[in-house]
Design a protein around this motif. Structure first.
Motif, PDB file in Angstrom:
ATOM      1  N   TRP A  33       0.854  -1.188   0.000  1.00 51.93           N
ATOM      2  CA  TRP A  33       0.000   0.000   0.000  1.00 51.93           C
ATOM      3  C   TRP A  33       0.880   1.225   0.000  1.00 51.93           C
ATOM      4  N   GLY A  34       0.602   2.185  -0.856  1.00 56.45           N
ATOM      5  CA  GLY A  34       1.385   3.408  -0.848  1.00 56.45           C
ATOM      6  C   GLY A  34       0.575   4.584  -1.326  1.00 56.45           C
ATOM      7  N   THR A  35       0.639   5.684  -0.597  1.00 54.74           N
ATOM      8  CA  THR A  35      -0.038   6.907  -1.013  1.00 54.74           C
ATOM      9  C   THR A  35       0.895   8.076  -0.827  1.00 54.74           C
ATOM     10  N   ASN A  36       0.608   9.128  -1.541  1.00 63.15           N
ATOM     11  CA  ASN A  36       1.367  10.363  -1.436  1.00 63.15           C
ATOM     12  C   ASN A  36       0.382  11.495  -1.650  1.00 63.15           C
ATOM     13  N   GLN A  37       0.419  12.515  -0.811  1.00 59.97           N
ATOM     14  CA  GLN A  37      -0.476  13.646  -0.972  1.00 59.97           C
ATOM     15  C   GLN A  37       0.345  14.904  -1.208  1.00 59.97           C
ATOM     16  N   GLN A  38      -0.132  15.747  -2.143  1.00 61.02           N
ATOM     17  CA  GLN A  38       0.483  17.052  -2.365  1.00 61.02           C
ATOM     18  C   GLN A  38      -0.575  17.987  -2.924  1.00 61.02           C
ATOM     19  N   GLU A  39      -0.296  19.289  -2.918  1.00 61.23           N
ATOM     20  CA  GLU A  39      -1.227  20.268  -3.459  1.00 61.23           C
ATOM     21  C   GLU A  39      -0.677  20.839  -4.754  1.00 61.23           C
ATOM     22  N   ILE A  40      -1.568  21.107  -5.711  1.00 60.44           N
ATOM     23  CA  ILE A  40      -1.175  21.762  -6.955  1.00 60.44           C
ATOM     24  C   ILE A  40      -2.219  22.814  -7.303  1.00 60.44           C
ATOM     25  N   MET A  41      -1.839  23.756  -8.142  1.00 62.59           N
ATOM     26  CA  MET A  41      -2.769  24.724  -8.701  1.00 62.59           C
ATOM     27  C   MET A  41      -2.955  24.345 -10.163  1.00 62.59           C
ATOM     28  N   ARG A  42      -4.199  24.283 -10.636  1.00 63.87           N
ATOM     29  CA  ARG A  42      -4.493  23.896 -12.017  1.00 63.87           C
ATOM     30  C   ARG A  42      -5.324  24.985 -12.688  1.00 63.87           C
ATOM     31  N   GLY A  43      -4.825  25.494 -13.790  1.00 65.59           N
ATOM     32  CA  GLY A  43      -5.584  26.433 -14.622  1.00 65.59           C
ATOM     33  C   GLY A  43      -6.279  27.508 -13.830  1.00 65.59           C
ATOM     34  N   ASN A  44      -7.570  27.671 -14.070  1.00 68.54           N
ATOM     35  CA  ASN A  44      -8.340  28.730 -13.408  1.00 68.54           C
ATOM     36  C   ASN A  44      -9.116  28.234 -12.191  1.00 68.54           C
ATOM     37  N   ILE A  45      -8.764  27.067 -11.663  1.00 67.43           N
ATOM     38  CA  ILE A  45      -9.409  26.571 -10.445  1.00 67.43           C
ATOM     39  C   ILE A  45      -8.938  27.437  -9.281  1.00 67.43           C
ATOM     40  N   PRO A  46      -9.862  28.024  -8.524  1.00 72.91           N
ATOM     41  CA  PRO A  46      -9.493  29.030  -7.518  1.00 72.91           C
ATOM     42  C   PRO A  46      -8.858  28.487  -6.244  1.00 72.91           C
ATOM     43  N   GLY A  91      -1.475  -5.418  -6.352  1.00 70.57           N
ATOM     44  CA  GLY A  91      -1.680  -6.617  -7.154  1.00 70.57           C
ATOM     45  C   GLY A  91      -1.175  -6.490  -8.579  1.00 70.57           C
ATOM     46  N   THR A  92      -1.395  -5.312  -9.176  1.00 74.14           N
ATOM     47  CA  THR A  92      -1.041  -5.124 -10.584  1.00 74.14           C
ATOM     48  C   THR A  92       0.180  -4.243 -10.787  1.00 74.14           C
ATOM     49  N   GLY A  93       0.540  -3.459  -9.773  1.00 72.20           N
ATOM     50  CA  GLY A  93       1.646  -2.514  -9.910  1.00 72.20           C
ATOM     51  C   GLY A  93       1.242  -1.229 -10.614  1.00 72.20           C
ATOM     52  N   GLU A  94      -0.027  -1.140 -11.059  1.00 69.87           N
ATOM     53  CA  GLU A  94      -0.490   0.071 -11.740  1.00 69.87           C
ATOM     54  C   GLU A  94      -0.519   1.245 -10.768  1.00 69.87           C
ATOM     55  N   GLN A  95      -0.171   2.421 -11.298  1.00 64.11           N
ATOM     56  CA  GLN A  95      -0.167   3.631 -10.485  1.00 64.11           C
ATOM     57  C   GLN A  95      -1.339   4.512 -10.881  1.00 64.11           C
ATOM     58  N   TYR A  96      -1.967   5.119  -9.886  1.00 58.77           N
ATOM     59  CA  TYR A  96      -3.117   5.989 -10.091  1.00 58.77           C
ATOM     60  C   TYR A  96      -2.865   7.320  -9.407  1.00 58.77           C
ATOM     61  N   ARG A  97      -3.393   8.399 -10.006  1.00 60.24           N
ATOM     62  CA  ARG A  97      -3.355   9.735  -9.410  1.00 60.24           C
ATOM     63  C   ARG A  97      -4.768  10.274  -9.391  1.00 60.24           C
ATOM     64  N   PHE A  98      -5.238  10.635  -8.224  1.00 60.91           N
ATOM     65  CA  PHE A  98      -6.569  11.197  -8.064  1.00 60.91           C
ATOM     66  C   PHE A  98      -6.434  12.667  -7.684  1.00 60.91           C
ATOM     67  N   HIS A  99      -7.118  13.551  -8.414  1.00 61.72           N
ATOM     68  CA  HIS A  99      -7.137  14.982  -8.098  1.00 61.72           C
ATOM     69  C   HIS A  99      -8.465  15.275  -7.418  1.00 61.72           C
ATOM     70  N   THR A 100      -8.406  15.892  -6.251  1.00 64.88           N
ATOM     71  CA  THR A 100      -9.628  16.154  -5.494  1.00 64.88           C
ATOM     72  C   THR A 100      -9.485  17.461  -4.725  1.00 64.88           C
ATOM     73  N   ASN A 101     -10.607  18.062  -4.405  1.00 62.56           N
ATOM     74  CA  ASN A 101     -10.588  19.241  -3.545  1.00 62.56           C
ATOM     75  C   ASN A 101     -10.987  18.869  -2.120  1.00 62.56           C
TER      76      ASN A 101
END
Length: 66
Positions: free
Chosen positions: A2-15, A27-37
């Motif tokens: 299990w591995g997670t990493n959290q960071q903040e980014i600014m995207r385009g015109n999102i305030p 299980g698969t080794g696939e990596q995912y990135r979820f963007h959320t507020n």
């Protein structure tokens, strides 16, 4: 693993900054990135919610094909 990493980014015109949660499926080794507020939940909870959402979407797509 299990591995997670959290960071903040600014995207385009999102305030407001977005919370990026990274996850590597053990299980698969696939990596995912979820963007959320969402900031009031920890990374594991956010990943669990997205996994359930993806599972629900794939189940509903399968039932609509019949």
């Amino acid at each position: 693993m299990w591995g997670t990493n959290q960071q903040e980014i600014m995207r385009g015109n999102i305030p407001q900054p977005l919370n990026i949660v990274c996850y590597q499926d053990p299980g698969t080794g696939e990596q995912y990135r979820f963007h959320t507020n969402t900031y009031h939940l920890d990374a594991k909870t956010i990943v669990d919610l997205y996994k359930e959402r993806c599972r629900s979407n794939s189940l509903s797509k399968g039932s609509s094909n019949n």
